[in-house]
Scaffold this motif. Sequence first.
Motif, short mmCIF file in Angstrom:
data_model
loop_
_atom_site.label_atom_id
_atom_site.label_comp_id
_atom_site.label_asym_id
_atom_site.label_seq_id
_atom_site.Cartn_x
_atom_site.Cartn_y
_atom_site.Cartn_z
N VAL A 126 0.82 -1.21 0.00
CA VAL A 126 0.00 0.00 0.00
C VAL A 126 0.86 1.26 0.00
N GLY A 127 2.18 1.10 -0.16
CA GLY A 127 3.07 2.25 -0.19
C GLY A 127 4.05 2.25 0.96
N THR A 128 4.74 3.37 1.15
CA THR A 128 5.75 3.49 2.20
C THR A 128 5.09 3.84 3.53
N LEU A 129 5.40 3.04 4.55
CA LEU A 129 4.89 3.28 5.90
C LEU A 129 6.07 3.49 6.85
N ARG A 130 5.79 4.08 8.00
CA ARG A 130 6.81 4.34 9.01
C ARG A 130 6.40 3.67 10.31
N ALA A 159 -9.71 16.28 6.55
CA ALA A 159 -8.56 15.77 7.30
C ALA A 159 -7.45 16.81 7.36
N PRO A 160 -6.65 16.83 8.44
CA PRO A 160 -5.55 17.78 8.54
C PRO A 160 -4.51 17.55 7.45
N GLU A 161 -3.84 18.62 7.04
CA GLU A 161 -2.78 18.51 6.06
C GLU A 161 -1.63 17.67 6.63
N ARG A 168 2.11 10.42 10.48
CA ARG A 168 2.81 10.42 9.19
C ARG A 168 2.30 9.36 8.23
N ASN A 169 1.63 8.35 8.74
CA ASN A 169 1.08 7.31 7.88
C ASN A 169 -0.34 7.71 7.46
N ARG A 170 -0.57 7.86 6.16
CA ARG A 170 -1.85 8.30 5.63
C ARG A 170 -2.19 7.48 4.39
N LEU A 171 -3.39 6.94 4.36
CA LEU A 171 -3.81 6.14 3.21
C LEU A 171 -5.27 6.41 2.88
N ASP A 172 -5.59 6.45 1.60
CA ASP A 172 -6.98 6.54 1.15
C ASP A 172 -7.57 5.14 1.07
N ALA A 222 3.67 6.80 13.48
CA ALA A 222 4.68 5.75 13.35
C ALA A 222 4.79 4.97 14.65
N THR A 223 4.53 5.64 15.79
CA THR A 223 4.61 4.95 17.08
C THR A 223 3.46 3.96 17.28
N GLY A 224 2.48 3.98 16.38
CA GLY A 224 1.39 3.01 16.43
C GLY A 224 1.62 1.84 15.49
#
Length: 234
Positions: A126-130, A159-161, A168-172, A222-224
């Motif tokens: 699903v892309g790059t995750l942290r 949603a916030p920018e 930092r992890n954001r997915l549609d 990322a801490t989650g």
Amino acid sequence: MADGTGHARAALTKAGVEFDSRDAALFRAIDRTNSIAVAAEDLGRSRARALERIKSLEDAFGELVERQRGGQEGGGSHLTGTGRELLDRYDRLSAVLATTATVPETVLSGVVTAVEGEMAKVETDVGTLRGLHDGIPVGETVAVRIGADHVTVSEPTTAPEPGATSARNRLDGTVSTVEVGESVHTVHIDVDGVAFQALVTEESRRRLGLRNGQEVLILWKATGTWLVREHAPS
């Protein structure tokens, strides 16, 4: 993910800002002592850090702590009606989640592409995750574990920018199912064929109008996210 007891971690989120157990402890201490400085000292925190945290929370949730200077009755700090309501909502959510035996997780596979301290970037379907890691090198194949209690569901248009939140992890994605509970519901979200899960309160479900087929944005810190080796090192 789950907290140290194995139960879901309670947090209220608005505009990308979380009100969690540390914030609740600070608010209870302010309510008890009528002083931000004394409350912070009792919790082993600095007054400056407490004030900074209150400002961040108030930017998202509104005025939460009323601060008074001197006067006939002396100065002090008190929770506003909004602050007390927020603390009450958190306590109710904590009570509900305390009865949750397990926290759903999303688990997917990925390859670590960069490491910086305890954080790492991982390339997935699903892309790059942290996420957090424990000594995993670049190039390692890992299982990416994401606790449903860390995932926030938002409307894409409100949603916030990316730069305005620490998530930092954001997915549609698209809502596939809403598994209704008594007060906390499990939302299943399809992201490019990968099934994610998120826990939401009844209040959030109504506010977002969650329904099958609805397009949403999911966010989490990322801490989650915890990166675990898929194969033990030889």
